[in-house]
Design an enzyme around this catalytic site. Structure first.
Site, mmCIF file in Angstrom:
data_model
loop_
_atom_site.group_PDB
_atom_site.id
_atom_site.type_symbol
_atom_site.label_atom_id
_atom_site.label_comp_id
_atom_site.label_asym_id
_atom_site.label_seq_id
_atom_site.Cartn_x
_atom_site.Cartn_y
_atom_site.Cartn_z
ATOM 1 C CB THR A 125 -0.911 -0.005 1.248
ATOM 2 O OG1 THR A 125 -1.426 1.311 1.461
ATOM 3 C CG2 THR A 125 -0.145 -0.391 2.517
ATOM 4 C CG ASP A 126 -1.082 5.013 -0.968
ATOM 5 O OD1 ASP A 126 -1.631 4.364 -0.049
ATOM 6 O OD2 ASP A 126 -1.663 5.941 -1.575
ATOM 7 C CD GLU A 127 -3.278 3.462 4.321
ATOM 8 O OE1 GLU A 127 -3.158 3.412 5.552
ATOM 9 O OE2 GLU A 127 -4.354 3.279 3.735
ATOM 10 C CE1 TYR A 153 -3.263 -2.494 5.967
ATOM 11 C CE2 TYR A 153 -3.123 -0.151 5.436
ATOM 12 C CZ TYR A 153 -3.240 -1.467 5.030
ATOM 13 O OH TYR A 153 -3.324 -1.771 3.686
ATOM 14 C CE LYS A 157 -0.076 -4.529 3.106
ATOM 15 N NZ LYS A 157 -0.518 -5.872 2.620
HETATM 16 P P1 NAD Z 1 -9.912 -7.022 2.895
HETATM 17 O O1 NAD Z 1 -9.848 -6.750 4.351
HETATM 18 O O2 NAD Z 1 -11.158 -6.717 2.137
HETATM 19 O O3 NAD Z 1 -9.567 -8.560 2.625
HETATM 20 C C1 NAD Z 1 -8.555 -9.246 3.289
HETATM 21 C C2 NAD Z 1 -8.776 -10.736 3.091
HETATM 22 O O4 NAD Z 1 -7.699 -11.428 3.750
HETATM 23 C C3 NAD Z 1 -10.074 -11.257 3.722
HETATM 24 O O5 NAD Z 1 -10.755 -12.100 2.819
HETATM 25 C C4 NAD Z 1 -9.601 -12.041 4.938
HETATM 26 O O6 NAD Z 1 -10.459 -13.124 5.277
HETATM 27 C C5 NAD Z 1 -8.240 -12.524 4.476
HETATM 28 N N1 NAD Z 1 -7.339 -12.823 5.590
HETATM 29 C C6 NAD Z 1 -7.106 -12.066 6.692
HETATM 30 N N2 NAD Z 1 -6.243 -12.678 7.511
HETATM 31 C C7 NAD Z 1 -5.882 -13.846 6.889
HETATM 32 C C8 NAD Z 1 -4.988 -14.905 7.236
HETATM 33 N N3 NAD Z 1 -4.290 -14.890 8.362
HETATM 34 N N4 NAD Z 1 -4.854 -15.932 6.367
HETATM 35 C C9 NAD Z 1 -5.571 -15.966 5.213
HETATM 36 N N5 NAD Z 1 -6.434 -15.000 4.848
HETATM 37 C C10 NAD Z 1 -6.586 -13.944 5.682
HETATM 38 O O7 NAD Z 1 -8.664 -6.231 2.265
HETATM 39 P P2 NAD Z 1 -8.520 -5.548 0.842
HETATM 40 O O8 NAD Z 1 -8.985 -4.150 0.923
HETATM 41 O O9 NAD Z 1 -9.043 -6.452 -0.207
HETATM 42 O O10 NAD Z 1 -6.921 -5.494 0.734
HETATM 43 C C11 NAD Z 1 -6.198 -6.583 0.160
HETATM 44 C C12 NAD Z 1 -4.728 -6.239 0.180
HETATM 45 O O11 NAD Z 1 -4.480 -5.033 -0.532
HETATM 46 C C13 NAD Z 1 -4.176 -6.016 1.593
HETATM 47 O O12 NAD Z 1 -2.907 -6.602 1.659
HETATM 48 C C14 NAD Z 1 -4.090 -4.500 1.711
HETATM 49 O O13 NAD Z 1 -3.061 -4.132 2.584
HETATM 50 C C15 NAD Z 1 -3.774 -4.110 0.284
HETATM 51 N N6 NAD Z 1 -4.225 -2.773 -0.141
HETATM 52 C C16 NAD Z 1 -5.513 -2.374 0.062
HETATM 53 C C17 NAD Z 1 -5.930 -1.129 -0.390
HETATM 54 C C18 NAD Z 1 -7.362 -0.669 -0.214
HETATM 55 O O14 NAD Z 1 -7.666 0.479 -0.553
HETATM 56 N N7 NAD Z 1 -8.284 -1.505 0.237
HETATM 57 C C19 NAD Z 1 -5.030 -0.285 -1.040
HETATM 58 C C20 NAD Z 1 -3.711 -0.738 -1.239
HETATM 59 C C21 NAD Z 1 -3.322 -1.975 -0.794
HETATM 60 P P1 TYD Z 2 -10.574 4.255 4.879
HETATM 61 O O1 TYD Z 2 -11.579 3.827 3.862
HETATM 62 O O2 TYD Z 2 -10.613 3.650 6.238
HETATM 63 O O3 TYD Z 2 -9.135 4.069 4.193
HETATM 64 P P2 TYD Z 2 -7.661 4.581 4.691
HETATM 65 O O4 TYD Z 2 -7.752 5.001 6.104
HETATM 66 O O5 TYD Z 2 -6.839 3.357 4.513
HETATM 67 O O6 TYD Z 2 -7.293 5.675 3.752
HETATM 68 O O7 TYD Z 2 -10.688 5.829 5.054
HETATM 69 C C1 TYD Z 2 -10.531 6.731 3.965
HETATM 70 C C2 TYD Z 2 -10.551 8.126 4.523
HETATM 71 O O8 TYD Z 2 -11.851 8.397 5.042
HETATM 72 C C3 TYD Z 2 -9.587 8.342 5.687
HETATM 73 O O9 TYD Z 2 -9.019 9.652 5.588
HETATM 74 C C4 TYD Z 2 -10.473 8.245 6.920
HETATM 75 C C5 TYD Z 2 -11.804 8.762 6.430
HETATM 76 N N1 TYD Z 2 -12.992 8.171 7.071
HETATM 77 C C6 TYD Z 2 -13.975 8.995 7.604
HETATM 78 O O10 TYD Z 2 -13.884 10.222 7.575
HETATM 79 N N2 TYD Z 2 -15.069 8.409 8.191
HETATM 80 C C7 TYD Z 2 -15.212 7.049 8.259
HETATM 81 O O11 TYD Z 2 -16.225 6.564 8.834
HETATM 82 C C8 TYD Z 2 -14.197 6.214 7.694
HETATM 83 C C9 TYD Z 2 -14.307 4.718 7.755
HETATM 84 C C10 TYD Z 2 -13.107 6.822 7.096
#
Ligand code: NAD
Ligand code: TYD
Length: 343
Positions: A125-127, A153, A157
């Site tokens: 992630t970019d985070e 988090y 990562k």
């Molecule tokens: P999500 O929380 O929707 O899904 C995570 C999945 O991992 C779930 O299905 C969960 O059951 C599974 N999981 C959790 N712990 C596990 C374990 N110990 N063993 C096997 N499976 C397990 O997450 P997401 O938003 O789909 O993100 C997926 C990946 O992408 C993550 O690695 C996250 O850090 C990365 N990512 C997410 C975003 C975003 O905006 N959502 C952006 C950049 C990177």
């Molecule tokens: P989120 O979807 O949790 O992603 P991330 O924290 O990984 O960027 O949140 C996106 C942005 O929205 C973040 O700046 C936090 C804000 N946010 C709210 O203002 N209210 C909410 O209820 C949630 C879940 C997030």
């Protein structure tokens, strides 16, 4: 080719499984997921009967289980999406983030090292780069930006990324890493900003905006993320990191107002609530490397993607209503109970 996709019952992993099962009928795609609160097999309904797809329930941090699985299956490619992914949950309880995101990744790396793979890809992630100031719109994260994390988090990562690179340098494991900006699209768990606001607005519930809503996120449609990962795995260079983003920066307030407008709901639903501790101000990706080295360009702008996404949540209310009611957690038991009865 035999691909292991971990975390494929989650948001991005689920979309990736759909994409790969459709695009590569000759490949074998195995989805390994623990089915935590964030894992939902209902997301996999469109592919569950496809010949090139299989689901296995298991924990990436369970060393003996993972070693046995790798010994039996002999995967060619491993793509690790499995993670605890919600910043607010990491603030409430960091331990599980270390367990899954760091320890789980190390177990997978060890299995790859022991049994051999053509590629291990880490979905990051970019985070990991921390945040950028709001008054410097000229600044972007590049692959050279130092890791500088804020939340438990992002720290977990970043730690995982460091282990991935250590296994490349020390053991010569063929790895790649991608660091993507915030994703949105179908099948996102309704604890994250966009689906949370859509589901609450539809129920005429208050929309909790942290602080003043001025924090900026760089939004990418999940399909563009999936296409980018597929490209990196097939054409990316071993040992390299690739930033993925589409220059779609919006303040949280802009996002929430766009959703309200699209749903015909009043802005009076917005409720400003206490800020997230350590809240990152701005994320913004410079995607030049993806564009010049791999020829990637996003299909969606935020304006086109958000309209389609809102429509998806309107047309698939059952999917997220099951999550809100907790019913989705019975899906695994029901599905496997039915299968056992049939056999
Ligand atoms: P999500 O929380 O929707 O899904 C995570 C999945 O991992 C779930 O299905 C969960 O059951 C599974 N999981 C959790 N712990 C596990 C374990 N110990 N063993 C096997 N499976 C397990 O997450 P997401 O938003 O789909 O993100 C997926 C990946 O992408 C993550 O690695 C996250 O850090 C990365 N990512 C997410 C975003 C975003 O905006 N959502 C952006 C950049 C990177
Ligand atoms: P989120 O979807 O949790 O992603 P991330 O924290 O990984 O960027 O949140 C996106 C942005 O929205 C973040 O700046 C936090 C804000 N946010 C709210 O203002 N209210 C909410 O209820 C949630 C879940 C997030």
């Amino acid at each position: 080719m035999k691909l292991l996709v971990t975390g494929g019952a989650g948001f991005i992993g689920g979309n990736f499984v759909h994409y790969m099962v459709e695009k590569y009928p000759e490949d074998e795609i195995i989805n390994l997921d623990l089915l935590t609160y964030a894992g939902n097999l209902e997301t996999l309904k469109p592919v569950e009967d496809k010949a090139n797809y299989r689901f296995i329930r298991g924990d990436i941090a369970d060393r003996s289980f993972i070693m046995n699985l790798f010994e039996t299956e002999k995967f060619d490619i491993v793509i690790n999406f499995a993670a605890e992914s919600h910043v607010d949950r990491s603030i409430a309880d960091p331990g599980i983030f270390v367990q899954t995101n760091v320890m789980g990744t190390v177990v997978l790396l060890d299995a790859c090292r022991t049994y051999g793979v053509k590629r291990f890809h880490q979905v990051s992630t970019d985070e990991v780069y921390g945040d950028l100031p709001l008054d410097r719109p000229d600044l972007f994260f590049t692959e050279e930006t130092p890791l500088h994390t804020s939340s438990p988090y992002s720290s977990s990562k970043a730690s995982a990324d460091l282990f991935v690179m250590a296994y490349y340098r020390t053991y010569g494991l063929p790895v790649t890493i991608s660091r993507c900006s915030n994703n949105y699209g179908p099948y996102q768990f309704p604890e994250k900003l966009i689906p949370l606001m859509i589901s609450r607005a539809l129920a005429d519930e208050k929309l909790p905006v942290y602080g003043k809503g001025e924090n900026v996120r760089d939004w990418l449609h999940v399909l563009d993320h999936c296409i980018a990962i597929d490209l990196i795995v097939r054409k990316g260079k071993e040992g390299e990191t690739y930033n993925i983003g589409g220059h779609n920066e919006r303040t949280n307030l802009e996002v929430v107002k766009t959703i309200l407008q699209a749903l015909g709901k009043p802005e009076s639903l917005i409720e400003y609530v206490a800020d997230r501790p350590g809240h990152d101000r701005r994320y913004a990706i410079d995607p030049k490397k993806m564009e010049t080295e791999l020829g990637w360009k996003p299909i969606y702008t935020f304006d086109t993607g958000i309209v389609e996404t809102i429509e998806w949540y309107l047309n698939n209310q059952e999917w997220w209503q099951h999550i809100l009611s907790g019913e989705y957690q019975n899906y695994f038991d029901n599905m496997y109970a039915n299968r056992l009865k049939q056999s």
